[in-house]
Design a protein around this motif. Structure first.
Motif, short mmCIF file in Angstrom:
data_model
loop_
_atom_site.label_atom_id
_atom_site.label_comp_id
_atom_site.label_asym_id
_atom_site.label_seq_id
_atom_site.Cartn_x
_atom_site.Cartn_y
_atom_site.Cartn_z
N GLU A 27 1.51 9.24 -6.24
CA GLU A 27 1.94 10.64 -6.13
C GLU A 27 2.82 11.02 -7.31
O GLU A 27 2.67 12.11 -7.89
N GLU A 28 3.76 10.16 -7.66
CA GLU A 28 4.65 10.43 -8.78
C GLU A 28 3.87 10.50 -10.10
O GLU A 28 4.16 11.33 -10.96
N LEU A 29 2.88 9.61 -10.24
CA LEU A 29 2.05 9.62 -11.45
C LEU A 29 1.31 10.94 -11.60
O LEU A 29 1.28 11.53 -12.69
N CYS A 30 0.71 11.41 -10.51
CA CYS A 30 -0.02 12.67 -10.55
C CYS A 30 0.90 13.84 -10.90
O CYS A 30 0.57 14.69 -11.74
N SER A 31 2.06 13.88 -10.28
CA SER A 31 3.01 14.96 -10.54
C SER A 31 3.49 14.93 -11.98
O SER A 31 3.57 15.98 -12.65
N LEU A 32 3.81 13.75 -12.47
CA LEU A 32 4.27 13.62 -13.85
C LEU A 32 3.17 14.01 -14.84
O LEU A 32 3.42 14.73 -15.81
N PHE A 33 1.95 13.54 -14.58
CA PHE A 33 0.82 13.86 -15.45
C PHE A 33 0.57 15.36 -15.48
O PHE A 33 0.33 15.95 -16.53
N GLU A 34 0.64 15.99 -14.31
CA GLU A 34 0.45 17.45 -14.22
C GLU A 34 1.48 18.19 -15.06
O GLU A 34 1.15 19.09 -15.84
N GLU A 35 2.73 17.83 -14.87
CA GLU A 35 3.81 18.53 -15.57
C GLU A 35 3.70 18.38 -17.08
O GLU A 35 4.02 19.30 -17.84
N ALA A 37 0.83 -1.21 0.00
CA ALA A 37 0.00 0.00 0.00
C ALA A 37 0.86 1.26 0.00
O ALA A 37 0.54 2.25 -0.67
N GLU A 38 1.97 1.23 0.75
CA GLU A 38 2.89 2.37 0.78
C GLU A 38 3.47 2.65 -0.60
O GLU A 38 3.53 3.80 -1.05
N LEU A 39 3.91 1.60 -1.27
CA LEU A 39 4.50 1.75 -2.61
C LEU A 39 3.48 2.25 -3.61
O LEU A 39 3.77 3.12 -4.44
N ILE A 40 2.26 1.72 -3.53
CA ILE A 40 1.20 2.14 -4.44
C ILE A 40 0.90 3.62 -4.25
O ILE A 40 0.76 4.37 -5.24
N TYR A 41 0.82 4.06 -3.01
CA TYR A 41 0.56 5.49 -2.77
C TYR A 41 1.72 6.35 -3.25
O TYR A 41 1.52 7.40 -3.89
N ALA A 89 -5.62 5.87 -2.40
CA ALA A 89 -4.44 5.07 -2.07
C ALA A 89 -3.89 5.47 -0.69
O ALA A 89 -3.43 4.63 0.08
N HIS A 90 -3.96 6.76 -0.40
CA HIS A 90 -3.53 7.23 0.92
C HIS A 90 -4.45 6.69 2.00
O HIS A 90 -4.00 6.34 3.10
N LYS A 91 -5.74 6.62 1.71
CA LYS A 91 -6.70 6.03 2.67
C LYS A 91 -6.36 4.57 2.94
O LYS A 91 -6.37 4.12 4.10
N MET A 92 -6.08 3.82 1.89
CA MET A 92 -5.74 2.40 2.06
C MET A 92 -4.55 2.25 2.99
O MET A 92 -4.56 1.44 3.92
N GLU A 93 -3.51 3.03 2.74
CA GLU A 93 -2.30 2.97 3.57
C GLU A 93 -2.61 3.36 5.01
O GLU A 93 -2.18 2.68 5.95
N THR A 94 -3.38 4.42 5.20
CA THR A 94 -3.72 4.90 6.54
C THR A 94 -4.51 3.86 7.32
O THR A 94 -4.22 3.58 8.50
N PHE A 95 -5.50 3.25 6.67
CA PHE A 95 -6.34 2.25 7.35
C PHE A 95 -5.52 1.04 7.77
O PHE A 95 -5.68 0.51 8.87
N LEU A 96 -4.63 0.59 6.89
CA LEU A 96 -3.82 -0.59 7.18
C LEU A 96 -2.82 -0.31 8.31
O LEU A 96 -2.59 -1.16 9.17
#
Length: 230
Positions: free
Chosen positions: A62-70, A54-58, A209-216
């Motif tokens: 984050e990297e995907l969003c930043s790359l897509f934005e740029e 879950a940590e890796l997925i989150y 994804a952040h929710k998944m990590e937080t819950f776990l």
């Protein structure tokens, strides 16, 4: 735009192998399709592996969003997307968002909430891969990261299913509550509309994804220090 692609490609190529070497295998299915590969792992180790996934997925989301934005999103449109949380496909899921409400969730509901989120995103991420492949000059790194997250999400689902059986001694919920209407439009949207829709999907997935990590991690904390988990 071309320089941005080059800069991001260099940066992500340096970081990308690190994710792969850090990742602990969580492929639970054997050749017959059962989840036997994870049933032999202790509950504690399995929970650790699920959390690590879950940590890796989150992190990669984050990297995907930043790359897509740029690459594709002008700055004013980024602000619009951040304000459009209502557009997330998992908005109908019966999962609280506030810290105080999350603290009130039982271990059972934490696990089932993670499973609902994971299952709700498997199909949209496959859809996302297909739409991004239609873009002009989409860098391979963006496509590869999206594919990697999609595959890891399936592995995470398998791990959570086994974890539910181990911790709760019960079968899993099969219902997925997400709004899949965003994926059911047969008409090809305009380029800008398609890009913004994909960007909203990525932004919403990062949040979930952040929710998944937080819950776990909250679940893990309760196993070791029940009265001091904040």
């Amino acid at each position: 735009m071309h320089m941005k692609v080059i800069q991001w490609s260099v940066w992500t190529l340096l970081l990308w192998p690190q994710h792969l070497t850090e990742s602990t295998p969580l492929d639970c299915r054997d050749d017959q399709g059962s989840l036997s590969r994870c049933t032999s792992i202790s509950q504690e180790k399995l929970l650790d592996r699920v959390i690590h996934h879950a940590e890796l997925i989150y992190r990669v989301s984050e990297e995907l969003c930043s790359l897509f934005e740029e690459l594709f999103i002008p700055f004013p449109f980024r602000l619009q997307s951040n304000q459009a949380a209502y557009a997330c496909i998992t908005k109908a899921l019966p999962i609280p968002s506030s810290k105080s409400e999350i603290q009130q969730l039982s271990d059972k509901w934490l696990l089932h909430s993670v499973l609902m989120l994971v299952q709700s995103w498997i199909e949209p991420l496959v859809y996302l891969q297909m739409t991004m492949e239609r873009y002009d000059h989409t860098p391979d790194m963006l496509l590869n990261k999206t594919k990697w997250v999609s595959e890891k999400l399936i592995s995470l689902e398998q791990g959570v299913v086994v974890l539910i059986k181990k911790m709760l001694d019960e079968s899993t919920l099969a219902t997925v509550y997400s709004d899949q209407s965003v994926l059911q439009n047969d008409v090809q949207p305009e380029v800008l509309e398609s890009v913004m829709r994909d960007y909203t999907l990525l932004s919403c997935f990062k949040k979930d994804a952040h929710k998944m990590e937080t819950f776990l991690k909250l679940l893990k904390c309760r196993q070791t220090d029940k009265y001091n988990c904040a």
